[in-house]
Design a protein around this motif. Sequence first.
Motif, PDB file in Angstrom:
ATOM      1  N   GLU A 164       0.837  -1.204   0.000  1.00 14.35           N
ATOM      2  CA  GLU A 164       0.000   0.000   0.000  1.00 14.35           C
ATOM      3  C   GLU A 164       0.871   1.254   0.000  1.00 14.35           C
ATOM      4  N   VAL A 165       1.991   1.221   0.734  1.00 12.69           N
ATOM      5  CA  VAL A 165       2.897   2.374   0.734  1.00 12.69           C
ATOM      6  C   VAL A 165       3.421   2.633  -0.667  1.00 12.69           C
ATOM      7  N   ARG A 166       3.775   1.565  -1.363  1.00 13.91           N
ATOM      8  CA  ARG A 166       4.290   1.711  -2.736  1.00 13.91           C
ATOM      9  C   ARG A 166       3.245   2.393  -3.623  1.00 13.91           C
ATOM     10  N   GLU A 167       2.007   1.971  -3.498  1.00 12.26           N
ATOM     11  CA  GLU A 167       0.933   2.568  -4.297  1.00 12.26           C
ATOM     12  C   GLU A 167       0.723   4.033  -3.922  1.00 12.26           C
ATOM     13  N   LEU A 168       0.766   4.331  -2.633  1.00 12.17           N
ATOM     14  CA  LEU A 168       0.589   5.714  -2.186  1.00 12.17           C
ATOM     15  C   LEU A 168       1.726   6.604  -2.679  1.00 12.17           C
ATOM     16  N   GLU A 203      13.102  10.459   8.684  1.00 10.65           N
ATOM     17  CA  GLU A 203      13.429   9.047   8.931  1.00 10.65           C
ATOM     18  C   GLU A 203      12.835   8.127   7.868  1.00 10.65           C
ATOM     19  N   MET A 204      12.932   8.598   6.653  1.00  6.69           N
ATOM     20  CA  MET A 204      12.377   7.855   5.517  1.00  6.69           C
ATOM     21  C   MET A 204      13.106   6.553   5.254  1.00  6.69           C
ATOM     22  N   ASN A 205      14.325   6.403   5.794  1.00  4.39           N
ATOM     23  CA  ASN A 205      15.096   5.179   5.559  1.00  4.39           C
ATOM     24  C   ASN A 205      14.734   4.056   6.524  1.00  4.39           C
ATOM     25  N   GLY A 206      13.791   4.290   7.421  1.00  2.00           N
ATOM     26  CA  GLY A 206      13.376   3.271   8.380  1.00  2.00           C
ATOM     27  C   GLY A 206      12.088   2.581   7.977  1.00  2.00           C
ATOM     28  N   VAL A 207      11.426   1.985   8.963  1.00  2.00           N
ATOM     29  CA  VAL A 207      10.197   1.228   8.705  1.00  2.00           C
ATOM     30  C   VAL A 207       9.009   1.757   9.509  1.00  2.00           C
ATOM     31  N   THR A 208       9.216   2.795  10.312  1.00  2.00           N
ATOM     32  CA  THR A 208       8.175   3.253  11.231  1.00  2.00           C
ATOM     33  C   THR A 208       7.021   3.928  10.521  1.00  2.00           C
ATOM     34  N   TYR A 209       7.298   4.744   9.521  1.00  2.00           N
ATOM     35  CA  TYR A 209       6.300   5.664   8.989  1.00  2.00           C
ATOM     36  C   TYR A 209       5.765   5.240   7.624  1.00  2.00           C
ATOM     37  N   THR A 210       4.522   5.627   7.357  1.00  2.00           N
ATOM     38  CA  THR A 210       3.931   5.380   6.048  1.00  2.00           C
ATOM     39  C   THR A 210       4.679   6.143   4.966  1.00  2.00           C
ATOM     40  N   HIS A 211       5.298   7.268   5.319  1.00  2.00           N
ATOM     41  CA  HIS A 211       6.049   8.038   4.310  1.00  2.00           C
ATOM     42  C   HIS A 211       7.473   7.503   4.103  1.00  2.00           C
ATOM     43  N   TRP A 220       9.451   7.766  -4.253  1.00  2.00           N
ATOM     44  CA  TRP A 220       9.589   8.634  -3.075  1.00  2.00           C
ATOM     45  C   TRP A 220      10.296   9.940  -3.452  1.00  2.00           C
ATOM     46  N   LYS A 221      11.382   9.835  -4.200  1.00  2.00           N
ATOM     47  CA  LYS A 221      12.133  11.031  -4.581  1.00  2.00           C
ATOM     48  C   LYS A 221      11.302  11.945  -5.486  1.00  2.00           C
ATOM     49  N   THR A 222      10.574  11.355  -6.406  1.00  2.00           N
ATOM     50  CA  THR A 222       9.717  12.163  -7.278  1.00  2.00           C
ATOM     51  C   THR A 222       8.632  12.857  -6.474  1.00  2.00           C
ATOM     52  N   TYR A 223       8.067  12.147  -5.504  1.00  2.00           N
ATOM     53  CA  TYR A 223       7.028  12.715  -4.651  1.00  2.00           C
ATOM     54  C   TYR A 223       7.584  13.863  -3.818  1.00  2.00           C
ATOM     55  N   TRP A 224       8.758  13.688  -3.193  1.00  2.00           N
ATOM     56  CA  TRP A 224       9.403  14.779  -2.439  1.00  2.00           C
ATOM     57  C   TRP A 224       9.550  16.015  -3.330  1.00  2.00           C
ATOM     58  N   ASN A 225      10.068  15.811  -4.553  1.00  2.00           N
ATOM     59  CA  ASN A 225      10.290  16.939  -5.450  1.00  2.00           C
ATOM     60  C   ASN A 225       8.992  17.646  -5.806  1.00  2.00           C
ATOM     61  N   ARG A 226       7.900  16.906  -5.964  1.00  2.00           N
ATOM     62  CA  ARG A 226       6.599  17.517  -6.246  1.00  2.00           C
ATOM     63  C   ARG A 226       6.148  18.366  -5.067  1.00  2.00           C
ATOM     64  N   ILE A 227       6.311  17.843  -3.855  1.00  2.00           N
ATOM     65  CA  ILE A 227       5.882  18.583  -2.670  1.00  2.00           C
ATOM     66  C   ILE A 227       6.654  19.902  -2.564  1.00  2.00           C
ATOM     67  N   VAL A 228       7.978  19.826  -2.691  1.00  2.00           N
ATOM     68  CA  VAL A 228       8.793  21.033  -2.568  1.00  2.00           C
ATOM     69  C   VAL A 228       8.436  22.035  -3.660  1.00  2.00           C
ATOM     70  N   THR A 229       8.298  21.568  -4.890  1.00  2.00           N
ATOM     71  CA  THR A 229       7.941  22.453  -5.998  1.00  2.00           C
ATOM     72  C   THR A 229       6.597  23.116  -5.757  1.00  2.00           C
ATOM     73  N   THR A 230       5.638  22.348  -5.262  1.00  2.00           N
ATOM     74  CA  THR A 230       4.302  22.881  -4.981  1.00  2.00           C
ATOM     75  C   THR A 230       4.347  23.952  -3.899  1.00  2.00           C
ATOM     76  N   MET A 231       5.073  23.705  -2.825  1.00  2.00           N
ATOM     77  CA  MET A 231       5.105  24.652  -1.707  1.00  2.00           C
ATOM     78  C   MET A 231       5.923  25.894  -2.056  1.00  2.00           C
ATOM     79  N   ARG A 232       6.971  25.728  -2.850  1.00  2.00           N
ATOM     80  CA  ARG A 232       7.771  26.891  -3.254  1.00  2.00           C
ATOM     81  C   ARG A 232       7.023  27.797  -4.232  1.00  2.00           C
ATOM     82  N   ALA A 233       5.973  27.295  -4.847  1.00  2.00           N
ATOM     83  CA  ALA A 233       5.204  28.096  -5.800  1.00  2.00           C
ATOM     84  C   ALA A 233       4.233  29.045  -5.109  1.00  2.00           C
ATOM     85  N   VAL A 234       4.055  28.915  -3.802  1.00  2.00           N
ATOM     86  CA  VAL A 234       3.113  29.767  -3.071  1.00  2.00           C
ATOM     87  C   VAL A 234       3.761  31.134  -2.827  1.00  2.00           C
ATOM     88  N   PRO A 235       3.111  32.215  -3.226  1.00  2.00           N
ATOM     89  CA  PRO A 235       3.702  33.550  -3.066  1.00  2.00           C
ATOM     90  C   PRO A 235       4.036  33.858  -1.608  1.00  2.00           C
TER      91      PRO A 235
END
Length: 430
Positions: A164-168, A203-211, A220-235
């Motif tokens: 499920e994590v992979r799909e998310l 702590e993305m390299n562990g097993v505790t979190y869904t992220h 995961w790396k593509t998702y991180w980049n999308r999040i940062v790009t999205t948040m940096r676009a906010v004035p």
Amino acid sequence: MVVRQSRARSRRRPACVAAAAIAAAALLAAGPGVAAGGPVTPPAPPPAPGALPGTAAGAAPGTAAGAAPGTAAGAAAGVAPAFGAYLDYGPRGVVRMERLSHWLGGAELRVGHTYLPGDRWSNIEGAPGFLDVWADWRTSEPDRTLVLNVPMMERNEEGVGDDEVRELLRRGAAGHFDHHFRALAERLVELNVPDTVLVLGWEMNGVTYTHRCGPDPEAWKTYWNRIVTTMRAVPGQKFRFDFAPSRGRDAVPWTRCYPGDATVDIIGMDSYDQPRGMTFDEQVREPYGLQAHVDFARAHKKPISYPEWGLFRNGDNAEYMRRMLAWMDQHKPVYNTVTDYCPHGVWQCDDNPRSTAVYRSVLFGRAEEPAPTVPVPTTPTAPTMPPVPAVPSATPEPSADCSPLELGDWVEYWLGGKLCMRLAWFSRDE
């Protein structure tokens, strides 16, 4: 390879705002002579040391003139690292910052650290009422830094399986969750904290979190980049994004999760005293350990941080405490925040008296001290170390004429402590 154990953390969701009304009603119902328990008065501090223990020779505590707090320029100028503590995720954490500073002889806690609840998307967006108190703390002084851990997924601590994590992660990489992070960015700008340090997907390299990264590092790396790009676009935003794995290899080498220099501003590391039996030197030398972290950041021309650190599997380990503080003084992270609750902590945990003494003696009185414009010759004096302090108690002590009322954690949370009834309120002589 050392088998690592996950760290369980308790981060309660913010209670409903209606709790404040209930707390007020409880206060009125308690009758005359009832007072809210105030902040704990820390033990009397030791005399201010003549020199700051643990500070590198020639280093001036505080932030260099002209350097923004928490920036690489400030870290490179030979100043003592900005520090703080994680004391509670909600309003209690803000209140306790002042009390911890007093216990440390007025040392400046310039870093406040909290976490967004990862239970549902509405909280990851920064639900109204939760971040306000932290924003007020940050904006009350210009040289403060707010550090906010941001989950990348809801149900973040619910043991979601790898499939499920992979799909998310793949859905996130495709942009399905962008709107949640845009809402968070807008919320932080609205609260006038657009320069918040965001510890995204920690702590993305562990097993505790869904992220976690392991089920699909590329997604995961593509998702991180999308999040940062999205948040940096906010004035109006000025966010800094902190990539912070846990120390060591853990479930997957954290270098496999690194999303690239364009979307990472700080390379952090969560470094607790574990596994059991591992010395500090081994923590430095192990694969993906403390030295590898410093070397990796240097190779990528990024500053470092330690968003989480503290005691753990090796108990009250004064040697770890001494060495970790010295390591940070040497390598000048842009900030560090000790995790201060049991078993990790030193102020709110009575289980670690020797480590507590080390922490307090090293950081006691550490404050910003700008260098004089005209050098004044002085006679060198031997530095004076503060005496070993008593271990503080995080439990408020009621006064002798005051009987505590048990109103439950929910009410006490919003009151900031227990209520007590003065035993002599009804006396005819008063």
